[in-house]
Scaffold this motif. Structure first.
Motif, short mmCIF file in Angstrom:
data_model
loop_
_atom_site.label_atom_id
_atom_site.label_comp_id
_atom_site.label_asym_id
_atom_site.label_seq_id
_atom_site.Cartn_x
_atom_site.Cartn_y
_atom_site.Cartn_z
N GLU A 1 0.82 -1.21 0.00
CA GLU A 1 0.00 0.00 0.00
C GLU A 1 0.86 1.26 0.00
O GLU A 1 0.59 2.20 -0.75
CB GLU A 1 -0.92 0.00 1.23
CG GLU A 1 -1.91 -1.15 1.27
CD GLU A 1 -1.33 -2.35 2.01
OE1 GLU A 1 -0.11 -2.34 2.29
OE2 GLU A 1 -2.08 -3.29 2.29
N LYS A 2 1.89 1.26 0.83
CA LYS A 2 2.72 2.46 0.95
C LYS A 2 3.47 2.74 -0.35
O LYS A 2 3.55 3.89 -0.80
CB LYS A 2 3.70 2.29 2.12
CG LYS A 2 4.50 3.54 2.42
CD LYS A 2 5.36 3.34 3.65
CE LYS A 2 6.19 4.58 3.95
NZ LYS A 2 7.04 4.40 5.14
N VAL A 3 4.04 1.69 -0.95
CA VAL A 3 4.77 1.87 -2.20
C VAL A 3 3.83 2.37 -3.29
O VAL A 3 4.16 3.29 -4.04
CB VAL A 3 5.44 0.55 -2.64
CG1 VAL A 3 6.07 0.70 -4.02
CG2 VAL A 3 6.51 0.13 -1.64
N LEU A 4 2.65 1.77 -3.39
CA LEU A 4 1.70 2.16 -4.42
C LEU A 4 1.26 3.61 -4.26
O LEU A 4 1.14 4.35 -5.24
CB LEU A 4 0.48 1.23 -4.39
CG LEU A 4 -0.55 1.42 -5.50
CD1 LEU A 4 0.04 1.05 -6.85
CD2 LEU A 4 -1.80 0.59 -5.22
N LEU A 5 1.03 4.03 -3.01
CA LEU A 5 0.58 5.40 -2.77
C LEU A 5 1.69 6.41 -3.02
O LEU A 5 1.41 7.56 -3.38
CB LEU A 5 0.09 5.52 -1.32
CG LEU A 5 -1.22 4.80 -0.99
CD1 LEU A 5 -1.45 4.77 0.50
CD2 LEU A 5 -2.40 5.47 -1.69
N MET A 6 2.94 6.00 -2.83
CA MET A 6 4.07 6.91 -3.04
C MET A 6 4.51 6.96 -4.50
O MET A 6 5.30 7.83 -4.88
CB MET A 6 5.26 6.48 -2.17
CG MET A 6 5.06 6.71 -0.68
SD MET A 6 6.45 6.10 0.30
CE MET A 6 7.79 7.13 -0.30
N GLN A 7 4.02 6.05 -5.32
CA GLN A 7 4.45 5.99 -6.71
C GLN A 7 3.88 7.14 -7.54
O GLN A 7 2.77 7.61 -7.29
CB GLN A 7 4.02 4.67 -7.35
CG GLN A 7 4.99 3.54 -7.15
CD GLN A 7 4.56 2.30 -7.92
OE1 GLN A 7 3.46 2.24 -8.48
NE2 GLN A 7 5.41 1.29 -7.95
N ASN A 8 4.65 7.56 -8.53
CA ASN A 8 4.18 8.49 -9.55
C ASN A 8 5.04 8.26 -10.79
O ASN A 8 6.07 7.58 -10.71
CB ASN A 8 4.23 9.95 -9.05
CG ASN A 8 5.63 10.37 -8.66
OD1 ASN A 8 6.55 10.36 -9.46
ND2 ASN A 8 5.79 10.74 -7.38
N PRO A 9 4.66 8.79 -11.93
CA PRO A 9 5.42 8.52 -13.16
C PRO A 9 6.90 8.92 -13.09
O PRO A 9 7.73 8.36 -13.80
CB PRO A 9 4.67 9.35 -14.22
CG PRO A 9 3.28 9.45 -13.69
CD PRO A 9 3.42 9.54 -12.21
N LEU A 10 7.24 9.86 -12.20
CA LEU A 10 8.61 10.34 -12.13
C LEU A 10 9.54 9.38 -11.38
O LEU A 10 10.72 9.26 -11.71
CB LEU A 10 8.66 11.73 -11.48
CG LEU A 10 7.94 12.86 -12.22
CD1 LEU A 10 7.98 14.14 -11.41
CD2 LEU A 10 8.56 13.06 -13.59
N ASN A 11 9.02 8.70 -10.36
CA ASN A 11 9.88 7.82 -9.57
C ASN A 11 9.67 6.33 -9.87
O ASN A 11 10.17 5.46 -9.14
CB ASN A 11 9.69 8.06 -8.07
CG ASN A 11 8.27 7.74 -7.59
OD1 ASN A 11 7.55 6.97 -8.19
ND2 ASN A 11 7.88 8.36 -6.49
N MET A 12 8.95 6.03 -10.95
CA MET A 12 8.61 4.65 -11.26
C MET A 12 9.84 3.78 -11.50
O MET A 12 9.82 2.57 -11.27
CB MET A 12 7.70 4.61 -12.50
CG MET A 12 6.98 3.29 -12.71
SD MET A 12 5.77 2.97 -11.41
CE MET A 12 4.55 4.22 -11.80
N ARG A 13 10.93 4.38 -11.92
CA ARG A 13 12.15 3.62 -12.22
C ARG A 13 12.67 2.86 -11.00
O ARG A 13 13.19 1.75 -11.13
CB ARG A 13 13.23 4.57 -12.75
CG ARG A 13 14.59 3.92 -12.98
CD ARG A 13 15.52 4.85 -13.74
NE ARG A 13 15.71 6.12 -13.06
CZ ARG A 13 16.64 6.31 -12.11
NH1 ARG A 13 17.41 5.32 -11.72
NH2 ARG A 13 16.78 7.50 -11.54
N THR A 14 12.52 3.42 -9.82
CA THR A 14 13.03 2.77 -8.60
C THR A 14 11.92 2.32 -7.66
O THR A 14 12.20 1.65 -6.67
CB THR A 14 13.96 3.74 -7.84
OG1 THR A 14 13.25 4.94 -7.53
CG2 THR A 14 15.19 4.05 -8.67
N SER A 15 10.68 2.69 -7.94
CA SER A 15 9.60 2.36 -7.01
C SER A 15 8.77 1.15 -7.42
O SER A 15 7.97 0.65 -6.62
CB SER A 15 8.65 3.57 -6.86
OG SER A 15 7.98 3.84 -8.07
#
Length: 303
Positions: free
Chosen positions: A236-250
């Motif tokens: 849940e935390k990873v999914l909520l913190m994700q966005n197109p800009l940090n997808m490479r490491t998230s």
């Protein structure tokens, strides 16, 4: 046999008490294992588990050969290793320090303040992170601006994702995790400390030679259990913190399963189950390996 039966009858209350968690484990942990069969089938709801076509290791092969396999395995392992290295010793050190606080009200206040974040929900926690780290109005960037620094897009920087995830998690869980170590420290024989004080041992020496060895077995057990979840991340935390800009490491295994296996229109239940089973097998092998290492080094072990 008769003596054993009489003993069971005389202590039937204990067996009733333990039956509730045993029933829970059987119903919610073991019975669902039957559903793991769909990882080896092309499961369709209309046909059910038994009638669906058997495809063997097709979905496992698809996952391993997928373009994103290397990236998501790397992200998952690096995030867990970072979390383990930074987060595992922190509650232990915190408990050792708190154990020597003699001002009772101060000790209880520190415990309450550090314990409270554990009850903050994941959604609220991520919302707090977005507010604190906001580029325009966040407290952190406001302070940076006051010192003449340019604002930083923390949530959009892929290189900062792991640090934000791990250290916010440490802040949230350190107080709760140290309770186990404090309980272990409370069982240390006071006569050991009394003898050490008479011999002129400093507080640091007592901590190193008495307290630390007493909680090492507990720490090893927790380490073994943590190793079993090396491929598990807070979904849940990873999914909520994700966005197109940090997808490479998230992008991690859990979020990949959700997006490709469940959130897509295809609803690939079998593919999702295969990835979940893959994670479970790897976790099981890690637990066995670390447990064997602990046994060979004469440390505490699960079995």
């Amino acid at each position: 046999m008769r003596e054993r039966l009489d003993k069971i009858i005389n202590t039937w209350q204990l067996y009733v008490l333990i039956s509730l968690p045993m029933i829970y484990i059987v119903v919610f942990k073991y019975v669902p294992m039957y559903g793991a069969l769909i990882a080896f089938k092309d499961f369709t709801v209309s046909k059910g588990i038994w009638e669906s076509e058997w495809v063997g290791l097709k979905h496992f092969s698809r996952f391993i050969q997928s373009y994103d396999f290397g990236k998501i395995i790397k992200n998952t392992l690096l995030l867990n290793l970072y979390n383990l290295i930074a987060g595992f010793p922190f509650p232990l050190l915190f408990a050792l320090g708190l154990n020597y606080v003699r001002i009772r009200w101060f000790k209880k206040t520190v415990q309450m303040v550090t314990y409270a974040p554990h009850f903050i929900s994941t959604v609220v926690m991520v919302g707090m992170l977005f507010e604190l780290l906001d580029t325009r109005n966040g407290i952190v960037n406001t302070l940076l601006g006051a010192f003449g620094f340019d604002p930083i897009n923390f949530m959009g920087n892929p290189d900062l994702f792991k640090s934000i995830y791990v250290w916010s998690g440490i802040w949230q869980s350190a107080g709760f995790s140290c309770i186990i170590y404090l309980a272990a420290l409370s069982s240390v024989d006071p006569s050991l400390h009394e003898a050490a004080v008479i011999d002129g041992a400093s507080q640091r020496q007592r901590m190193w030679h008495i307290d630390l060895p007493s909680i090492i077995p507990v720490a090893v057990i927790l380490l073994i259990l943590n190793m079993g979840s090396m491929l598990d991340v807070g979904f849940e935390k990873v999914l909520l913190m994700q966005n197109p800009l940090n997808m490479r490491t998230s992008e991690v295994i859990d979020t990949y399963v959700y997006k490709v296996g469940l959130a897509s229109q295809a609803m690939n239940y079998s593919y999702s189950a295969a990835i979940g089973l893959f994670k479970s097998v790897i976790g099981f092998l890690l637990i066995i390996t670390v447990n064997q290492i602990a046994r060979k080094t004469n440390q505490a072990s699960l079995w």
